[in-house]
Design an enzyme around this catalytic site. Structure first.
Site, PDB file in Angstrom:
ATOM      1  N   CYS A  90       0.730  -1.267  -0.097  1.00  0.00           N
ATOM      2  CA  CYS A  90       0.080   0.169  -0.069  1.00  0.00           C
ATOM      3  C   CYS A  90       0.892   1.311   0.109  1.00  0.00           C
ATOM      4  O   CYS A  90       2.052   1.159   0.185  1.00  0.00           O
ATOM      5  CB  CYS A  90      -0.613   0.245   1.292  1.00  0.00           C
ATOM      6  N   MET A 134      20.627 -28.219 -13.432  1.00  0.00           N
ATOM      7  CA  MET A 134      19.562 -28.756 -13.864  1.00  0.00           C
ATOM      8  C   MET A 134      18.381 -29.363 -13.159  1.00  0.00           C
ATOM      9  O   MET A 134      18.527 -28.936 -11.764  1.00  0.00           O
ATOM     10  CB  MET A 134      19.802 -29.977 -14.773  1.00  0.00           C
ATOM     11  N   LYS A 151      15.401 -22.400  -7.928  1.00  0.00           N
ATOM     12  CA  LYS A 151      15.685 -22.045  -6.399  1.00  0.00           C
ATOM     13  C   LYS A 151      15.016 -20.627  -6.149  1.00  0.00           C
ATOM     14  O   LYS A 151      15.482 -19.511  -6.359  1.00  0.00           O
ATOM     15  CB  LYS A 151      17.201 -21.350  -6.695  1.00  0.00           C
ATOM     16  N   GLU A 204      18.632 -14.125 -18.102  1.00  0.00           N
ATOM     17  CA  GLU A 204      19.351 -13.143 -17.429  1.00  0.00           C
ATOM     18  C   GLU A 204      20.764 -12.921 -17.829  1.00  0.00           C
ATOM     19  O   GLU A 204      21.472 -13.612 -17.218  1.00  0.00           O
ATOM     20  CB  GLU A 204      19.209 -12.967 -15.949  1.00  0.00           C
ATOM     21  N   ASN A 209       2.042  -0.626   6.025  1.00  0.00           N
ATOM     22  CA  ASN A 209       2.524  -1.235   4.677  1.00  0.00           C
ATOM     23  C   ASN A 209       3.466  -2.156   4.414  1.00  0.00           C
ATOM     24  O   ASN A 209       4.494  -1.957   4.813  1.00  0.00           O
ATOM     25  CB  ASN A 209       3.082   0.127   3.666  1.00  0.00           C
ATOM     26  N   GLY A 210       3.104  -3.372   4.154  1.00  0.00           N
ATOM     27  CA  GLY A 210       4.122  -4.539   4.196  1.00  0.00           C
ATOM     28  C   GLY A 210       3.562  -5.794   4.720  1.00  0.00           C
ATOM     29  O   GLY A 210       2.291  -5.887   4.108  1.00  0.00           O
TER      30      GLY A 210
END
Lengths: 488, 1496
Positions: B11, B491, B956, B905, B244-245
Site C-alpha cells: 500500500c 539442471m 531456486k 538474465e 504497508n508491508g
C-alpha cells in the site's frame, strides 16, 4: 566425483600387450602390467554424469561412476565394495566383456570413452593382491536346499547369491571341472583358468558344494532333483551349436568351434586329450566360419597351433570402423572389431557365402567354395543377400571351424518326465526367472539364448533373488533395478 | 485451489500532523489529498471504479459529533468521558439487530450507558458495483461509563467491550459469519474506511468534508490487494496502525500468541475481563489486523506505544557493533517475551496523542517525511504526495531501517529516534537483568570427562533405519564439511514428488518451502547478513503483559544445532529454574494398525504432563530405537508436541529440543524449526561424519570437533538462506512459523501435527507414514542378517538403476535426441510414450490424469501447427549459463517457427539484433529483466517483443545467483556490461520490487520503455501463487508465467532444487482458478513451464488454464544436453552449458533439431485436440472438466491423493477464461508525450532542443518513452551528449530518468522519489533543491531509495542525500551525491560513486567492480563499510583527476556548497577521501594494465 576436468586433461590409455610374435608361443595372458597410478589417472577421466549411461549400458548395472571415483580417491576397498555389490565376478568381466558400458560412456560421444573394463579388472586384481577378497561365510542357514544345474557364469552367480542368502547350494556340472563356458569355451590367453580357480576356492570356502561329472537328466533324473531340492535353477547355457548344412559338411576336418576350443583348454590344463579325435590346426589351412568372438578365439588358438594359414569369413558385410548414423551413441555399435587374436594374424573376409566343402578324395576336406555377396534392401524392406556373379572361388581348407552361433540349450533331458515349457526359440520359458514348475527357475543362456558372460552373471543374480523371494517370501538380495527400501 | 490465507496486500501510507497539536480541518483535507496522490500505489479490481480499500484515522472530532448527536436527540458529555464505536454491522437486518441487541446488552453488563447510535451518512453513487454489492453500513455508537472517569481506564474498558462483543457474536450469532466489525472504538480516535479508491473516500463519507471535523493528526492508507474481493473491513488504518508491508511470520506469531494467552495477567485488567478479551488475535484476519491487535493489547497493558513498536518490529541488533549496549540489552530482553513480527514493513502509528512511523530492520519500504515552518509534518510513502510550498520546507528526510520517528503532539515536538529509544531502553536495567538471569549454553556445567563416543558397530544399521544413502554421504556430507556451505547442483528436478515416489521418503520431503515473490522481497543472507540472526533462547516464557528480571531467565544459544556435548548439558539440567526431560519418540515396529498415532498421542500426553509439572525443556529423542521400536520421524513428533502444547495453552512454558537420527540435510533442520523445535542434535549425522573421517572420506588433518563445526556452519548457511527466501531474517520468528506447504499428507495428520499448514491434495495418514518408516526399519533390522550390506544408492541427484525414478533417463534422452535429429516423428512418439506411460507409476501429478472421452474432430479441422508455434517460448537460459552456440541455436530455431526464445538474465550481444543474410535471426524475442539487471539497457529493452520480469526461478525460487569470475570472459563481460574476470551477483530480490505496487511500477517502467512489448511476470508455483497472479494481473502485466518447481538451473543449492516450489499442475490450476474467480483472467495470458516434455503435457497445461507454454530442458536435450548436471562446473562435455572454448567446439545441436522438437510437440498436441474435439487452443483453455483421475490406480500411496482441487472448474460467470482483452497501461497520461513533442527535431536530425516542465509525484517513469524512441532510431549509440536538454521543477514521481538514453540531459529542481536513474543508459541527470527552499541540501533527502539500480552508463549529480541502496548494481554510471543510506553501492560492478557525505551501514556489500570515493569528514566511514570484497586504497594521480573533474561538474551543475568547499580546500579535502576498491576488480585492472604495457 573424480576429477571434474580429468577428461580434458588425460587421454584414454590401456595396458600394453606382449608382442604378437612371441605371445603366440604360449597361452598366458597377453597384457603387460599397468601401474596403479595409471589406472587412477584413467579413473579420473570419469565425468560422474548426472545420467550415467554406462550404468544402464552394463547389463549388471555396475555403479561405474561410484567405483571410478573410489579408484580416483585410491580407496580400493570401497571400490571393491561397490563393484562386488553388483558383480560377483569382476575378474571375469574385467577380462572378457565386450564392455557395452564403454560403448555407452558419455565421454564416448565425442572422445574415447573411459577405460571402464580396465578399471574393473584393476580393482579386483588389486583387491586379490591385497587380500581384500575374502570368503564371506553366512553365519546362518535357512535350511533350504537349492540345486544349481550348470556351473557357467550364470550358475556360479546364482549359486554365490543364493549362498549369501543363507541357502545350502549344490552346483551340478556335467564336465569334470567347474566353470562351464568360462573354463572350456574361452582360451587361456583371454582368461587364465587360475582366475576361475581362485574364485571357486572362495565359493567353496563360503559353503557352496560343487558336484562335477554329474549330468542332470542323464546321470540323475531331473524330477528327482525337483523333488529333493527346495528349488532348482537351470543354468545349462545355450550349448547346441548352429550347423552349416552345405555339401561336404560330413567330410573330416570340419568341426564345431566349441569342440576345438574345449580340447585346447583341456590341453592347457594338462588334461589328457587322446590323440585320436584330436583337433589340431598345426600346419593346416584353417578356415574359421563366423566373424564373432568364438571365431576370434579359434583364430587365436589356431595361430598358437601354428597353422599354415588362418582365414576367417563372415556372411555379413564389413562393418565400418566407427559408429554410423544407424548405431548412434549410446547403443552398442556394429563396428569393425579387431581382437587381440586378429592382431596375431588372420585373413578376414566379409560378405562371403559358403557354397560347398571340397573333398580331397580321402574323406577329408581340402577346400571351401565361397562366393561374394552383396546386401541390398529387398522389397520387403529387409536386407537381402545377392551373389556376385563370377566371384565363385575355392579356398584351401584343411580344417574348418564352425563358429556361427548356438541355437538353444540342451533341454530335452530335463523334459523327459516333467513338462518344462519352452519358448518359441527353444529356450526355457520363465516369468521373472520362474518356470512353469513352481520351484524350478532358469537363468543365463538357457533362458535368454546365447549371450554375453556379463548377461549370464546378471541373469544368475536376478534369478537368485527370485528364488530367494520364492523361498522366503521376501528377499534382501540386491536387485539390479529396484531399491531394497522401495515401498512397492 | 484458491488459498485465502495467502492473500497479500501492500500500500501507500502516510500521515499529516500539526506538531503543536493544533487541530484543523485542513489536516484532514491534506491527508486525503496526499492519499489521492498515491492512488497509483493502490489498485483497482476488474472494474476501474472499485478500489481495494482506503481509509483515514483522525482524532475524535468532538464538537462535530456533539452537534450531530444533538440533532439525533442525545447529548454527548465532555471529551474524554465517552467513547465512540464505528461499526460495520452485518447487512442482513435480522442479524444486524441481533448483533445490536447483544452489543447493547454488553454495554450495560460492563457498566456502560448507551447514549445513542448515529448512522454515518454515506454517498455510494461513485463506487463500483463490486464494492457496492459488499457495502456495509457504518454506524457509530456512543457510550459512557457509569463509574470510570480516567480516560485511559475508559479506553481499556471500551477495549474489553469491543473484544467481548466481537467474540460473543462470533460464537453465538448465526448468519454473522464474522461480519460484525468495529472499525474503531475509542474516546480519542476515530476511523473512516471502506473498499474504496483513494479519491472516493471523501465523497463516500461526507463527514470528512465537514469543516467541523478537525484533528491535529490524520493517518491514511490506500491498499493494493492481490485479489479483487477485498472486504470492507480489510481496509486500513486499524485502531493504532496503518501498515504497508507483509508479516511473513504471522502463522507462527499467532500460534505463539495463542499459547501466551494462558499466562496472561495484568494489573490493568481483571481476570474476568481477560477472559472476555481472549483470544487477542484472530487467524481469520489479515496479518496487519493481527499486528494491530497485538499492539493494542500491549499498549493498553501499560507500555508506551513506541516501546510496543520496538518489541514487535525490533531493529537488527545482533551484529550491529555501532549500537549502544543499552539498546542491545533492551532488544535482547524483549526477545524473551516476544519474537519479532518479521517482514518488510513501513508502519504509521498513533494513539491519538503521539503519532509516528517505523520501518523494518532492513528498510524494505519507502517512507519520506517533510517538516514545514508552519509546524506541519508530512510523512508518506512518497515525497511530494502532498504539495507544499518549497520555501516553507525546513527539513526533508526518510525513515531509516529499523528507525522510528515520533511526534508528540502533547509535548509539541519531534522526538528523535535516539532520544526516544534511549528513554525507553533505560527504563529498566535490562543488561543487568540479562546478566543475572539469562544463561548461555556455554556456561552450563558438564561432567569433566565427557567425551564424544559412538557405537561404530551399529552405525550402518542406524543409518539404514533412518534412510541414509551412499548419495547422502557423497553429495550432502562431503561438500558440507569440505566447503562449509551447501552443496550445489544443476539442471532441474525430474524425480517424482515424495507422494508419487516408489522410493522410501523422509517425511520432510512432503513439505515444500514457501518463498517470497512479488508481495514481499527475499533477503540476501550473505551480503545483508547484518540483518540476519540465528540466536535463539528457550525455556519458559512468562506473562507478556509484564516485564520482570525473571522474564529473561532462559537458555541462550547462538545457533540452533547442538553438539552432543551441549545436549548432554541440557539433559542433566536440574535446577530450581531449569529442568529437562527426555521423551522417547519411537513406536512399536510390529506393523500394528494405529501404532504410530497411538505413540504420538502418548508422547503429547507425556509432554503435556511434563510441562504442567514445571519441566521447561523437553528433549524428544529417538535414541531408544531398536529392532522392536522404530523411530518416529522427528518432524512428526515435534509438530505433534508443538501443536498439542499450543492447544493446551502450554507451549510457551517449555522449549523443545530434538535429538534424532533422521536429520541430515538443511531442509530437515528447516522443517523442524519451522514446526517448533528450538534446538536440534543430529547425533547420527555427527557419527556419520566421524566415521567418514575414519574411513578417510574426509580430510584427516582436522579435528573432529572442527568437522562438526564445519557441518554446522554449512547447515546454518543453508538455514539463513531458507529463512531469507521468505523474507524472514531471524530464527526466532522462523521458529514455528510453518513456512511450508505440504503435498501428500492427509488432513488428520496435518490437524494433529502441522495445524494450519496448507495441504490441498490429501495424502498419507499415520499408518501410511508408519508403513514407509517400517520398510527401512525392516531393512535395518532384517529377520536374518544380510551379508555385505551397504547403504542404498539413493539416485536422487544422479540417475541410478536401483534409485529414484527420473523422467529424463537414458531411454528418454536417447529417444528424444534421435527422433529430433532424424526428424522421425514415429520415434518421437516412442519417446513421448515412455514419458507419458505412467500406467504403473505416476512420476508427476499429471501422470494420474487422463482425458475423458469426447466427440472428436478430424485433425484437419484443428488449427494448424503454425498457430500453435506462436504459443511456444523457450525457457529463460542466459548466455553465460549456456554457451553462445546453444543459446543462438535455440534463438534461430524459435525465430524460424515464430515462437519466442528467451535470452535469460545476462543481456544479449547487440550484433544479434540484426538478421543474418540467410534470413535467420539470433535475436531473442523475450528479453529478461532479472534482479541483476545485467545488460538491461534501453536498447536491449527496445529490441524485444516481450519483456519478462523474473520474480523467481523454479530451481531456486527466492534466491539470487552468482556467476563466478572465471566464467565472465571478455564476451560475457561486454554483454553484461561488466568487467571480465570479475564475479557477478544476482541479488535474491529485485531491489525495485519489495511489494506488489513496486511491481506495478516496474511493469509501468518497462511498458514505457517498449510500448509494443508484452510485459511478462514469471512466478513459481507455490501455495498462494493464485493471489500473486491476480495481483500481477492488477499490476497490468500482459502475461503471467507460472513455472513449476522442476525448472532447470545452471547452479543452485541442491536443497533448493528439491524442496522449494510446486509442480505447475498445482500452480497453473490455482492461478487460473483465482484469476477467473477475480474476473481478471481475460486480460492476461497465462503461460506455464517446468519440464514440459510431450504434447500430452501441453494439453493438460491448457486444460488446466495455460494458453502458452515454455520448453527448456527438452530443447536443451535436443541440442545435445545429456543431463550431466555439471553446468556449475563449466565442464559440459557436449558444449551446451560451458564457456570453455574447447568444449564449445563439441556442440553439435542444430536449429533443425529444435524445430523438429517443437513441430512434434505441436503435432502431438493437435492429435490430442482432434481426439478431444477442440479446434483451437482458445476453446481448450481452462476446460479442466475434460480431465479425470485415471481409474484403477492401486499404488498404495497414490490412492490416498485427491486431485479434485486441481480439476475444479471455477464458474466463469460471464468473464473470459482465456486472454481476450488487453490491459490498460494508462500510458496516455505520460509526461513523455510532451517531451517527445518537444524533442521531435532532435529525433529527426539531431538538432539540440531545450524545454521546461512542471513535474509531480504522479509523473512516473519520466524519460522512458522518449528514450525508447531514441533507441529505435539510433540504437545503443543514442544521440550526442546534450542533444535534448530538459528542465523540470517539482517533485518527480518514481523512476525519474529510468533507462534514459544517451543524448538526454535532465535537470530537476525539487526532489525525486525512488528508482531515480534506474537502468540509466547514458543520459545525464542533475537534481538540486527548489530555488526557494531554505533547508541545508546536504543534510536533507532529495532522492529516494534504490537510485541507479542496474544503470549501465551516464552521469548524475545530486545536490542532497539519497536513500538506501544508492547505486545498487550500478555498472557504469558516474554519480556524485552528498550523503546516502544503508547498503550503498551494493552489488556494484562498474562505474564511479562519489559520496560527499555520510553513508549508511553495509556500504559496498557484494561490490565486485567500479570505484567509490567517500568523503569521510568525520573519520567514521570504516565502521559503515562492509569490507568483505573491497579494500581502501590510496588515491593515485588518475583518481585525483577523475574526482576533481566530477566534483567540478557537480559544482557547476548543482551549485553545491559542499562540493565547492572541497574544491576550495582541495589538498586538505583529498586527505579525507577514501577510495573504495573491490579486490578482484583491482586485480583484473592491474593485470590488464600490465598486459597493455607489455603490448606497447
Amino acid at each position: 566425483m573424480g576429477k571434474p576436468t580429468g577428461f580434458l586433461e588425460f587421454d584414454r590409455e590401456l595396458p600394453g600387450k606382449r608382442d604378437p610374435k612371441s605371445r603366440i608361443n604360449d597361452y598366458k595372458e597377453l597384457y603387460i602390467e599397468f601401474s596403479d597410478e595409471k589406472t587412477v589417472t584413467q579413473a579420473a577421466r570419469c565425468m560422474d554424469c548426472g545420467v550415467p549411461f554406462c550404468h544402464t549400458g552394463c547389463p549388471l548395472g555396475n555403479i561405474i561412476p561410484e567405483f571410478n571415483d573410489a579408484v580416483y580417491q585410491e580407496d580400493w576397498g570401497l571400490a571393491l565394495e561397490i563393484l562386488h555389490s553388483t558383480n560377483n565376478f569382476p575378474e571375469f568381466t574385467g577380462r572378457i566383456c565386450p564392455a557395452p558400458c564403454e560403448s555407452s560412456c558419455v565421454l564416448g560421444i565425442n572422445k574415447p570413452p573411459v577405460a571402464i573394463e580396465l578399471i574393473e579388472k584393476s580393482i579386483i586384481e588389486k583387491a586379490y593382491s591385497q587380500g581384500l577378497v575374502k570368503p564371506i561365510i553366512p553365519p546362518f542357514r535357512t535350511g533350504k536346499q537349492v540345486a544349481v544345474v550348470g556351473s557357467g557364469p550364470s550358475g556360479l552367480a546364482a549359486a554365490a547369491q543364493l549362498n549369501q542368502a543363507g541357502h545350502s547350494v549344490v552346483v551340478f556340472e556335467r564336465e569334470d571341472r567347474i566353470g562351464g563356458l568360462l573354463r572350456y569355451g574361452i582360451p587361456d590367453f583371454k582368461l587364465e583358468k587360475t582366475v576361475i580357480d581362485r574364485r571357486l576356492d572362495l565359493m567353496k570356502a563360503e559353503g557352496i558344494t560343487f558336484e562335477t561329472n554329474v549330468n542332470i537328466g542323464v546321470d540323475v533324473p531331473f524330477n528327482r532333483l525337483v523333488d529333493e531340492f527346495d528349488a532348482v535353477v537351470l543354468c545349462g547355457g545355450s550349448t547346441k551349436p548352429r550347423d552349416l548344412n552345405i555339401d561336404g559338411r560330413n567330410l573330416n576336418g570340419i568341426h564345431f568351434a566349441m569342440d576345438f576350443l574345449r580340447q585346447q583348454n583341456k590341453r592347457v590344463a594338462e588334461d589328457d586329450v587322446p590323440e585320436a579325435g584330436a583337433i589340431m590346426a598345426t600346419g593346416k589351412h584353417v578356415i574359421v566360419i563366423g566373424g564373432g568372438d568364438t571365431g576370434s578365439d579359434c583364430v587365436g588358438t589356431s595361430n598358437r597351433h601354428k597353422a599354415k594359414s588362418v582365414t576367417q569369413i563372415e556372411l555379413l558385410s564389413k562393418p565400418s570402423a566407427s559408429r554410423t548414423e544407424k548405431d548412434p551413441w549410446p547403443n552398442y555399435p556394429m563396428i569393425l572389431r579387431t581382437s587381440t587374436s586378429h592382431e596375431e594374424g588372420a585373413d578376414r573376409h566379409w560378405s562371403i557365402l559358403t557354397k560347398e566343402f571340397v573333398a580331397d578324395g580321402k574323406g577329408n576336406v581340402k577346400g571351401l567354395k565361397i562366393v561374394d555377396i552383396v546386401w541390398e534392401i529387398g522389397y520387403t524392406g529387409k536386407p537381402e543377400m545377392k551373389e556376385v556373379a563370377g566371384t565363385e572361388r575355392e579356398l584351401p581348407c584343411d580344417l574348418a571351424l564352425l563358429a556361427i552361433g548356438f541355437l538353444h540349450g540342451e533341454t530335452d533331458k530335463f523334459r523327459q518326465k516333467v513338462n518344462l515349457e519352452l519358448d518359441s526359440r527353444g529356450n526355457i520359458d520363465t516369468k521373472d526367472y520362474q518356470t512353469n514348475i513352481e520351484n524350478v527357475f532358469a537363468a543365463g543362456d538357457m533362458r535368454r539364448g546365447q549371450s554375453l558372460v556379463v548377461w549370464a552373471i546378471a541373469e544368475g543374480r536376478e534369478a537368485a533373488r527370485a528364488v530367494d523371494k520364492y523361498l522366503m517370501k521376501e528377499s534382501y538380495l540386491l536387485a539390479r533395478d529396484k531399491s531394497l527400501t522401495s515401498t512397492v | 485451489m484458491y488459498v485465502p490465507s495467502m492473500e497479500h496486500d501492500s500500500c501507500g501510507i502516510g500521515f499529516v500532523a500539526n506538531i503543536k497539536g493544533v487541530k484543523s480541518h485542513s489536516i484532514v483535507k491534506d491527508a486525503i489529498t496526499m492519499l489521492e496522490n498515491m492512488e497509483h500505489r493502490g489498485a483497482c479490481g476488474c472494474e476501474p471504479d472499485t478500489g481495494d480499500g482506503a481509509g483515514i484515522l483522525i482524532q475524535m472530532p468532538h464538537q462535530f459529533l456533539k452537534e450531530e448527536c444533538a440533532k439525533l436527540g442525545f447529548d454527548l458529555p465532555e471529551f474524554g468521558k465517552y467513547g465512540v464505536g464505528s461499526i460495520f454491522f452485518p447487512t442482513d437486518s435480522a442479524v444486524r439487530e441481533e448483533c445490536r441487541f447483544i452489543l447493547n446488552k454488553h454495554i450495560g453488563e460492563l457498566g456502560f450507558e448507551l447514549l445513542g447510535y448515529r448512522e454515518v451518512p454515506t454517498n455510494n453513487s461513485h463506487i463500483g458495483a463490486t464494492a457496492r454489492s459488499l457495502e456495509m453500513k457504518l454506524e457509530q455508537v456512543f457510550i459512557r461509563h457509569k463509574t470510570i472517569t480516567d480516560p485511559t481506564e475508559l479506553e481499556r474498558k471500551i477495549y474489553v467491550l469491543k473484544k467481548y462483543t466481537t467474540h460473543f457474536i462470533g460464537h453465538n450469532v448465526e448468519g454473522n459469519n464474522g461480519d460484525l466489525y468495529f472499525v474503531s472504538f475509542s474516546y480519542k480516535t476515530i476511523v473512516y474506511k471502506g473498499q474504496l479508491r483513494t479519491d472516493q473516500l471523501e465523497t463516500y463519507y461526507p463527514d470528512l468534508q465537514d469543516q467541523r471535523v478537525v484533528s491535529a493528526l490524520a493517518l491514511v492508507h490506500s491498499r493494493f490487494s492481490t485479489n479483487t474481493f477485498p472486504k470492507w473491513k480489510l481496509a486500513q488504518p486499524f485502531k493504532y496502525i496503518a501498515h504497508n508491508g507483509e508479516i511473513n511470520t504471522v502463522r507462527g506469531n499467532l500460534n505463539w500468541m495463542s499459547s501466551k494467552e494462558s499466562l496472561m495477567e495484568s494489573s490493568h485488567f481483571s481476570k474476568e475481563d481477560i477472559m472476555r478479551l481472549l483470544p487477542i488475535c484472530d487467524p481469520a484476519h489479515s496479518d496487519s489486523a493481527n499486528l494491530d491487535s497485538m499492539v493494542e493489547i500491549l499498549v493498553l497493558g501499560g507500555r508506551p506505544l513506541a516501546h510496543v513498536m520496538m518489541m514487535v518490529i525490533p531493529e537488527a541488533y545482533e551484529s550491529n557493533h555501532l549500537m549502544p549496549d543499552y539498546k542491545k540489552a533492551f532488544y535482547e530482553y524483549q526477545g524473551s517475551i516476544m519474537e519479532p513480527w518479521d517482514g518488510p514493513a513501513s508502519i504509521c502509528f498513533t494513539d491519538g496523542i503521539v503519532v509516528g512511523a517505523t520501518l523494518d530492520r532492513n528498510g524494505l519500504r519507502p517512507s519520506r517525511y517533510c517538516l514545514t515552518n508552519d509546524d506541519r509534518i508530512i510523512m508518506a510513502s512518497e515525497a511530494g504526495a502532498l504539495r507544499v510550498d518549497p520555501s516553507k520546507v525546513i527539513m526533508k528526510g526518510r525513515l531509516q531501517p529499523g528507525k522510528m520517528f515520533i511526534v508528540d503532539l502533547a509535548q509539541g515536538r519531534i522526538i528523535s529516534d535516539e532520544e526516544l529509544k534511549k528513554d525507553i531502553c533505560t527504563r529498566h536495567p535490562y543488561r543487568q537483568w540479562l546478566n543475572e538471569n539469562q544463561i548461555s549454553i556455554k556456561d552450563l556445567p558438564i561432567k569433566e570427562d565427557y567425551e564424544f563416543t559412538f557405537d561404530k558397530s551399529s552405525l550402518q544399521t542406524r543409518q539404514l533405519a533412518h534412510g541414509y544413502t551412499t548419495e547422502d554421504i557423497k553429495v550432502i556430507f562431503q561438500p558440507m564439511v569440505n566447503q562449509k556451505t551447501e552443496p550445489i547442483g544443476s539442471m532441474g528436478n525430474d524425480t517424482p514428488l515424495a507422494i508419487l515416489s516408489d522410493q522410501n521418503q523422509h517425511l520432510s520431503n512432503y513439505f515444500k518451502q514457501l518463498f517470497a515473490q512479488v508481495s514481499n522481497p527475499p533477503i540476501d543472507p550473505i551480503r545483508e547478513r547484518l540483518v540476519m540472526s540465528l540466536n535463539i533462547s528457550f525455556g519458559k516464557v512468562k506473562n507478556f503483559m509484564e516485564e520482570t528480571p525473571e522474564h529473561c531467565r532462559q537458555i541462550y544459544v547462538d545457533q540452533p544445532i547442538m553438539k552432543n556435548r551441549q545436549l548432554e548439558k541440557i539433559r542433566v539440567l536440574d535446577s530450581p529454574f531449569f529442568k529437562s526431560k527426555v521423551i522417547d519418540i519411537t513406536f512399536d515396529a510390529s506393523g500394528r494398525k494405529d501404532a504410530l498415532e497411538n505413540a504420538i498421542d502418548e508422547i503429547c500426553y507425556k509432554a503435556e504432563n511434563a510441562t504442567r509439572y514445571g519441566i521447561n525443556v523437553i528433549i524428544l529423542s529417538d535414541r531408544k530405537m531398536s529392532k522392536s521400536r522404530a523411530p518416529i520421524p522427528s518432524l512428526l513428533a515435534t509438530g505433534a508436541v508443538h501443536h498439542h502444547l499450543i492447544r493446551k495453552g502450554l507451549r510457551v512454558r517449555c522449549g523443545i529440543v530434538v535429538e534424532a537420527g533422521d536429520i541430515r540435510e538443511t531442509h530437515h533442520y528447516a522443517t523442524l524449526i519451522g514446526y517448533g523445535a528450538s534446538a536440534i542434535n543430529p547425533y547420527l549425522a555427527f557419527e556419520t561424519l566421524y566415521d567418514m573421517q575414519l574411513n578417510e572420506q574426509l580430510p584427516q588433518n582436522i579435528d573432529k570437533m572442527e568437522l562438526f563445526d564445519n557441518y554446522i556452519k554449512a547447515v546454518n548457511y543453508g538455514l539463513l538462506k531458507i529463512f531469507s527466501k521468505m523474507g524472514i531474517s531471524t530464527i526466532q520468528s522462523y521458529q514455528g512459523a510453518q513456512i511450508f506447504e505440504a503435498v501428500g499428507i492427509n488432513s488428520k495428520v496435518i490437524d494433529k501435527c502441522f495445524y494450519g499448514t496448507v495441504s490441498r491434495l490429501g495424502g498419507l495418514g499415520f499408518d501410511e507414514i508408519a508403513r514407509e518408516i517400517l520398510v527401512r526399519h525392516n531393512l535395518a533390522f532384517p529377520p536374518k542378517p544380510i551379508l555385505d550390506q551397504r547403504l542404498e544408492v539413493g539416485g536422487v541427484y544422479q540417475w541410478k538403476r536401483r534409485g529414484e525414478y527420473h523422467l529424463f533417463n537414458p531411454d528418454t534422452i536417447h529417444l528424444l535426441q534421435q527422433s529430433t535429429r532424424r526428424g522421425d516423428y514415429q520415434l518421437f512418439k516412442k519417446y513421448s510414450e515412455k514419458v507419458n506411460d505412467q500406467t504403473i507409476k505416476a512420476a508427476t501429478l499429471r501422470g494420474m490424469l487422463q482425458f475423458k472421452k469426447r466427440n472428436s474432430v478430424r485433425i484437419e479441422e484443428v488449427e494448424p501447427k503454425e498457430k500453435i508455434f506462436k504459443r511456444f517460448a523457450s525457457g529463460a537460459m542466459s548466455f553465460g549459463s549456456i554457451s553462445h552456440e546453444a543459446h543462438s541455436t535455440l534463438a534461430i530455431a524459435m525465430n524460424r517457427i515464430g515462437g519466442k526464445s528467451n535470452c535469460g538474465e545476462g543481456g544479449e550481444d547487440e550484433a544479434r539484433f540484426v538478421r543474418k543474410e540467410n534470413g535467420d535471426w539470433e535475436r531473442s524475442a523475450i528479453k529478461q529483466v532479472a534482479s541483476g539487471r545485467f545488460g538491461v539497457t534501453i536498447n536491449y529493452l527496445t529490441n524485444a517483443d516481450e519483456l519478462q520480469i523474473k520474480m523467481a526461478q523454479g530451481a531456486k525460487p527466492g534466491e539470487g545467483g552468482q556467476l563466478p569470475g572465471h566464467k565472465v570472459d571478455e564476451w560475457i563481460g561486454r554483454v553484461r556490461h561488466s568487467t571480465p574476470g570479475v564475479g557477478l551477483i544476482s541479488p535474491p530480490p529485485h531491489h525495485d520490487i519489495y511489494s506488489i505496487e513496486d511491481l506495478a511500477q516496474l511493469i509501468h517502467d518497462l511498458k514505457n520503455a517498449n510500448r509494443e512489448a508484452r510485459i511478462n511476470v514469471k512466478l513459481v508455483a507455490e501455495a498462494g501463487v493464485g493471489t500473486i497472479a491476480a495481483g500481477v494481473s492488477k499490476a497490468k502485466a500482459d502475461v503471467v508465467l507460472i513455472s513449476g518447481h522442476d525448472g532447470g538451473t545452471g547452479a543452485s543449492p541442491i536443497s533448493s532444487i528439491r524442496h522449494a516450489g510446486l509442480p505447475w499442475e498445482l500452480g497453473v490450476s490455482e492461478a487460473h482458478q483465482t484469476l477467473v474467480k477475480n474476473k481478471l483472467r481475460d486480460r492476461i495470458v497465462l503461460q506455464a513451464d517446468g519440464q514440459m516434455k510431450t504434447g500430452r503435457d501441453l494439453a493438460i497445461a491448457a486444460l488446466l488454464g495455460a494458453e502458452e507454454w515454455g520448453v527448456a530442458t527438452a530443447a536443451l536435450i535436443t541440442e545435445g544436453c545429456i543431463m550431466m548436471r555439471k553446468c556449475h562446473l563449466n565442464t559440459c562435455p557436449v558444449g551446451v552449458a560451458t564457456q570453455d572454448k574447447e568444449l564449445r567446439k563439441l556442440f553439435s545441436g542444430k536449429p533443425e533439431h529444435v524445430v523438429n522438437l517443437f513441430t512434434f510437440l505441436a503435432e502431438e498436441l493437435r492429435e490430442i485436440m482432434a481426439e478431444l474435439g477442440f479446434k483451437t487452443i482458445d476453446e481448450m483453455v481452462g476446460q479442466s472438466d475434460v480431465l479425470e483421475v485415471r481409474p484403477g490406480i492401486d499404488h498404495w500411496k497414490l490412492k490416498t491423493l485427491d486431485l479434485s482441487p486441481i480439476l475444479y472448474k471455477e464458474p466463469a460467470d460471464n468473464t473470459g477464461i482465456y486472454c481476450s482483452t488487453s490491459q490498460d497501461h494508462g500510458l496516455e497520461a505520460a509526461l513523455d508525450w510532451s517531451l517527445l513533442n518537444l524533442a521531435k527535431p532532435a529525433l529527426e536530425d539531431g538538432t539540440q532542443v531545450y524545454g521546461e516542465f512542471e513535474i509531480l509525484n504522479t509523473n512516473r517513469s519520466v524519460g522512458a518513452i522518449l528514450s525508447n524512441e531514441i533507441s529505435k532510431i539510433y540504437g545503443g549509440q543514442g544521440l550526442p551528449e546534450g542533444t535534448i536538454n530538459l528542465r523540470f521543477r517539482g517533485s518527480a514521481g518514481q523512476s525519474f530518468g529510468v533507462f534514459a538514453a544517451k543524448g538526454l540531459k535532465f535537470e530537476l529542481e525539487g526532489e525525486a522519489n525512488d528508482y531515480f536513474g534506474k537502468g540509466l543508459s547514458g543520459a545525464q541527470l542533475i537534481v538540486y533543491p527548489d530555488r526557494t527552499s531554505m533547508f541545508v541540501p546536504e543534510e536533507n533527502m532529495i532522492i529516494g531509495n534504490v537510485a541507479f539500480y542496474g544503470a549501465t552508463a551516464g552521469e548524475a549529480y545530486i545536490r542532497g542525500m539519497a536513500g538506501e541502496r544508492f547505486c545498487v548494481r550500478n555498472s557504469g554510471v558516474k554519480a556524485v551525491v552528498e550523503g546516502i543510506g544503508d547498503h550503498g553501492c551494493e552489488y556494484m560492478t562498474g562505474g564511479i560513486a562519489v559520496i560527499l557525505g555520510k553513508t549508511g551501514r553495509n556500504f559496498a556489500a557484494g561490490m565486485s567492480g567500479g570505484v567509490a570515493y567517500v568523503y569521510d569528514k568525520e573519520n567514521t566511514f570504516s565502521d559503515y563499510c562492509n569490507r568483505e570484497l573491497v579494500e581502501f586504497d590510496p588515491m593515485e594521480e588518475e583518481d585525483k583527476i577523475t574526482l576533481k573533474e566530477l566534483i567540478g561538474n557537480h559544482v557547476e551543475y548543482t551549485g553545491s556548497a559542499v562540493a565547492k568547499d572541497i574544491l576550495d580546500n582541495w589538498n586538505a579535502a583529498l586527505e579525507k577521501f577514501i577510495k573504495v576498491m573491490p579486490r578482484d576488480y583491482k586485480k583484473v585492472l592491474q593485470a590488464r594494465k600490465k598486459k597493455l604495457e607489455e603490448v606497447i
